[in-house]
Design a protein around this motif. Structure first.
Motif, PDB file in Angstrom:
ATOM      1  N   LEU A 167      31.416 -25.400  74.220  1.00  0.00           N
ATOM      2  CA  LEU A 167      30.729 -25.874  75.427  1.00  0.00           C
ATOM      3  C   LEU A 167      31.280 -25.151  76.657  1.00  0.00           C
ATOM      4  N   ALA A 168      32.614 -25.017  76.703  1.00  0.00           N
ATOM      5  CA  ALA A 168      33.239 -24.375  77.864  1.00  0.00           C
ATOM      6  C   ALA A 168      32.847 -22.898  77.942  1.00  0.00           C
ATOM      7  N   LYS A 169      32.831 -22.222  76.811  1.00  0.00           N
ATOM      8  CA  LYS A 169      32.425 -20.815  76.812  1.00  0.00           C
ATOM      9  C   LYS A 169      30.961 -20.687  77.224  1.00  0.00           C
ATOM     10  N   GLY A 170      30.146 -21.621  76.751  1.00  0.00           N
ATOM     11  CA  GLY A 170      28.725 -21.609  77.126  1.00  0.00           C
ATOM     12  C   GLY A 170      28.527 -21.752  78.620  1.00  0.00           C
ATOM     13  N   ARG A 171      29.454 -22.447  79.271  1.00  0.00           N
ATOM     14  CA  ARG A 171      29.385 -22.646  80.719  1.00  0.00           C
ATOM     15  C   ARG A 171      29.946 -21.432  81.457  1.00  0.00           C
ATOM     16  N   GLY A 172      30.578 -20.522  80.714  1.00  0.00           N
ATOM     17  CA  GLY A 172      31.112 -19.312  81.344  1.00  0.00           C
ATOM     18  C   GLY A 172      32.568 -19.402  81.740  1.00  0.00           C
ATOM     19  N   ALA A 173      33.246 -20.507  81.362  1.00  0.00           N
ATOM     20  CA  ALA A 173      34.653 -20.688  81.729  1.00  0.00           C
ATOM     21  C   ALA A 173      35.567 -19.836  80.849  1.00  0.00           C
ATOM     22  N   LYS A 174      36.787 -19.609  81.346  1.00  0.00           N
ATOM     23  CA  LYS A 174      37.815 -18.957  80.517  1.00  0.00           C
ATOM     24  C   LYS A 174      38.540 -20.050  79.738  1.00  0.00           C
ATOM     25  N   VAL A 175      38.727 -19.839  78.436  1.00  0.00           N
ATOM     26  CA  VAL A 175      39.292 -20.893  77.586  1.00  0.00           C
ATOM     27  C   VAL A 175      40.625 -20.469  76.982  1.00  0.00           C
ATOM     28  N   ILE A 176      41.642 -21.298  77.221  1.00  0.00           N
ATOM     29  CA  ILE A 176      42.937 -21.153  76.550  1.00  0.00           C
ATOM     30  C   ILE A 176      43.017 -22.302  75.548  1.00  0.00           C
TER      31      ILE A 176
END
Ligand SMILES: NC(=O)c1ccc[n+]([C@@H]2O[C@H](COP(=O)([O-])OP(=O)(O)OC[C@H]3O[C@@H](n4cnc5c(N)ncnc54)[C@H](OP(=O)(O)O)[C@@H]3O)[C@@H](O)[C@H]2O)c1
Length: 313
Positions: A167-176
């Motif tokens: 979901l976070a990647k779909g929103r364009g965020a950087k994910v750790i």
């Protein structure tokens, strides 16, 4: 009275209280649908209910059928229900405070039910509702995640974590993302920076994130405060974060207690799944009769993705 096969508990306790047996087949009331369950999943929530930890919050009566995730087919509709006909393939989260989906049939409020993703089978579709609604509430409703944000997701390979990453990647965020045994799977989920919590204290290398999603609690939650930038937010799905500690760090905190609107959100999740933007990971499929074993595995706390109980072979 019609009967069905179900896994029920007659008393609170360990996995051995889960009993595969005959139970009354439910009848849909006004506004309800009866779903023939093809697949359900095991969530830590089910184990908490089974152990009796939810007894003071939820008005369950025993014997109780566990299970919240359901993917299946409409069998019957109750009075006043429009928009569904027998045979429709649907999915939802049901049975949080009453009989659930470890059974051949489950009741759901028609308002919470929606078409399952067309591109996924019932096993994959069942993997989505409980964890995706949770991750959605945490990231989008509480943390207001945006494409400019960096988010630290603990337990990134687990049930909640693996959909939260997507979901976070779909929103364009950087994910750790953090994981231990499942560290090797983080890259394939789309994590930008993977951390093995068994070898690397995450707080030594993570700084200035906008959002922490805590699916672990305890020491992991405590050590997460220092990773946030001023004004950032720690959202936990497991343990109420301290308001005082948040204030001391100049950050915000929130706890997931509720879910976003179920049918509306799961309709969007189905659209994303059909567009290839969310891929549920199902690591184990067991027959419904093996619910005890499924609970033993998830209580090991190293589940990758989801454990599914298949009801219709
Ligand atoms: N508030 C709500 O509405 C809500 C909703 C859903 C879930 N929850 C809660 O959220 C928690 C997680 O649920 P889930 O379904 O994601 O559980 P899960 O599927 O059992 O996943 C747990 C994951 O945590 C990882 N893990 C274990 N120890 C860790 C650590 N110290 N640091 C980082 N990762 C660690 C494991 O990966 P490794 O094997 O790699 O360690 C595993 O993949 C549960 O306590 C559940 O009750 C709350």
């Amino acid at each position: 009275m019609l009967t069905m096969k179900a896994v029920r508990i007659h008393t609170y306790g360990g996995p051995d209280v889960l009993t595969y047996e005959n139970a009354p087949r439910p009848v849909p009331g006004a506004g309800e649908v009866l779903i023939r369950v093809y697949a359900t999943t095991v969530n830590p929530f089910d184990c908490a209910v089974r152990a009796g930890y939810m007894a003071s919050y939820l008005k369950h009566t025993l014997p109780l059928i566990l299970g919240t995730d359901v993917s299946g087919v409409i069998e019957e509709v109750g009075a006043g229900v429009t928009g569904f006909t027998p045979g429709d393939a649907v999915y939802t989260r049901a049975g949080v405070s009453r009989d659930g989906a470890y059974a051949e049939f489950v009741l759901a409020s028609a308002a919470d039910v929606t078409a399952k993703p067309k591109s996924l089978d019932h096993i994959q579709s069942a993997a989505l509702p409980h964890v995706t609604l949770t991750a959605w509430q945490a990231l989008f409703e509480l943390a207001n995640l945006s494409k400019d944000h960096t988010v630290l997701i603990h337990g990134a390979a687990g049930g909640v974590g693996h959909v939260a990453v997507q979901l976070a990647k779909g929103r364009g965020a950087k994910v750790i993302g953090t994981a231990g045994l499942n560290y090797g799977t983080l890259e394939s989920l789309g994590v930008d920076q993977a951390i093995n919590y068994t070898t690397t204290p995450f707080e030594n290398i993570v700084h200035d994130v906008d959002v922490v999603l805590d699916t672990i609690g305890g020491d992991t939650q405590q050590r997460s405060w220092a990773t946030l930038k001023q004004g950032g937010i720690l959202v936990s799905v497991i343990q109420q974060p301290s308001e005082e500690t948040a204030a001391a760090y100049g950050v915000r905190q929130a706890m997931v207690f509720s879910s976003p609107p179920i049918a509306r959100t799961l309709t969007e999740v189905a659209r994303m799944a059909d567009a290839g933007q969310i891929k549920p990971v199902v690591s184990i499929v067991l027959p419904l009769q093996d619910a005890q074993r499924a609970h033993q595995i998830i209580e090991g706390k190293h589940t990758r993705g989801k454990i599914v109980l298949q009801v219709v072979q």
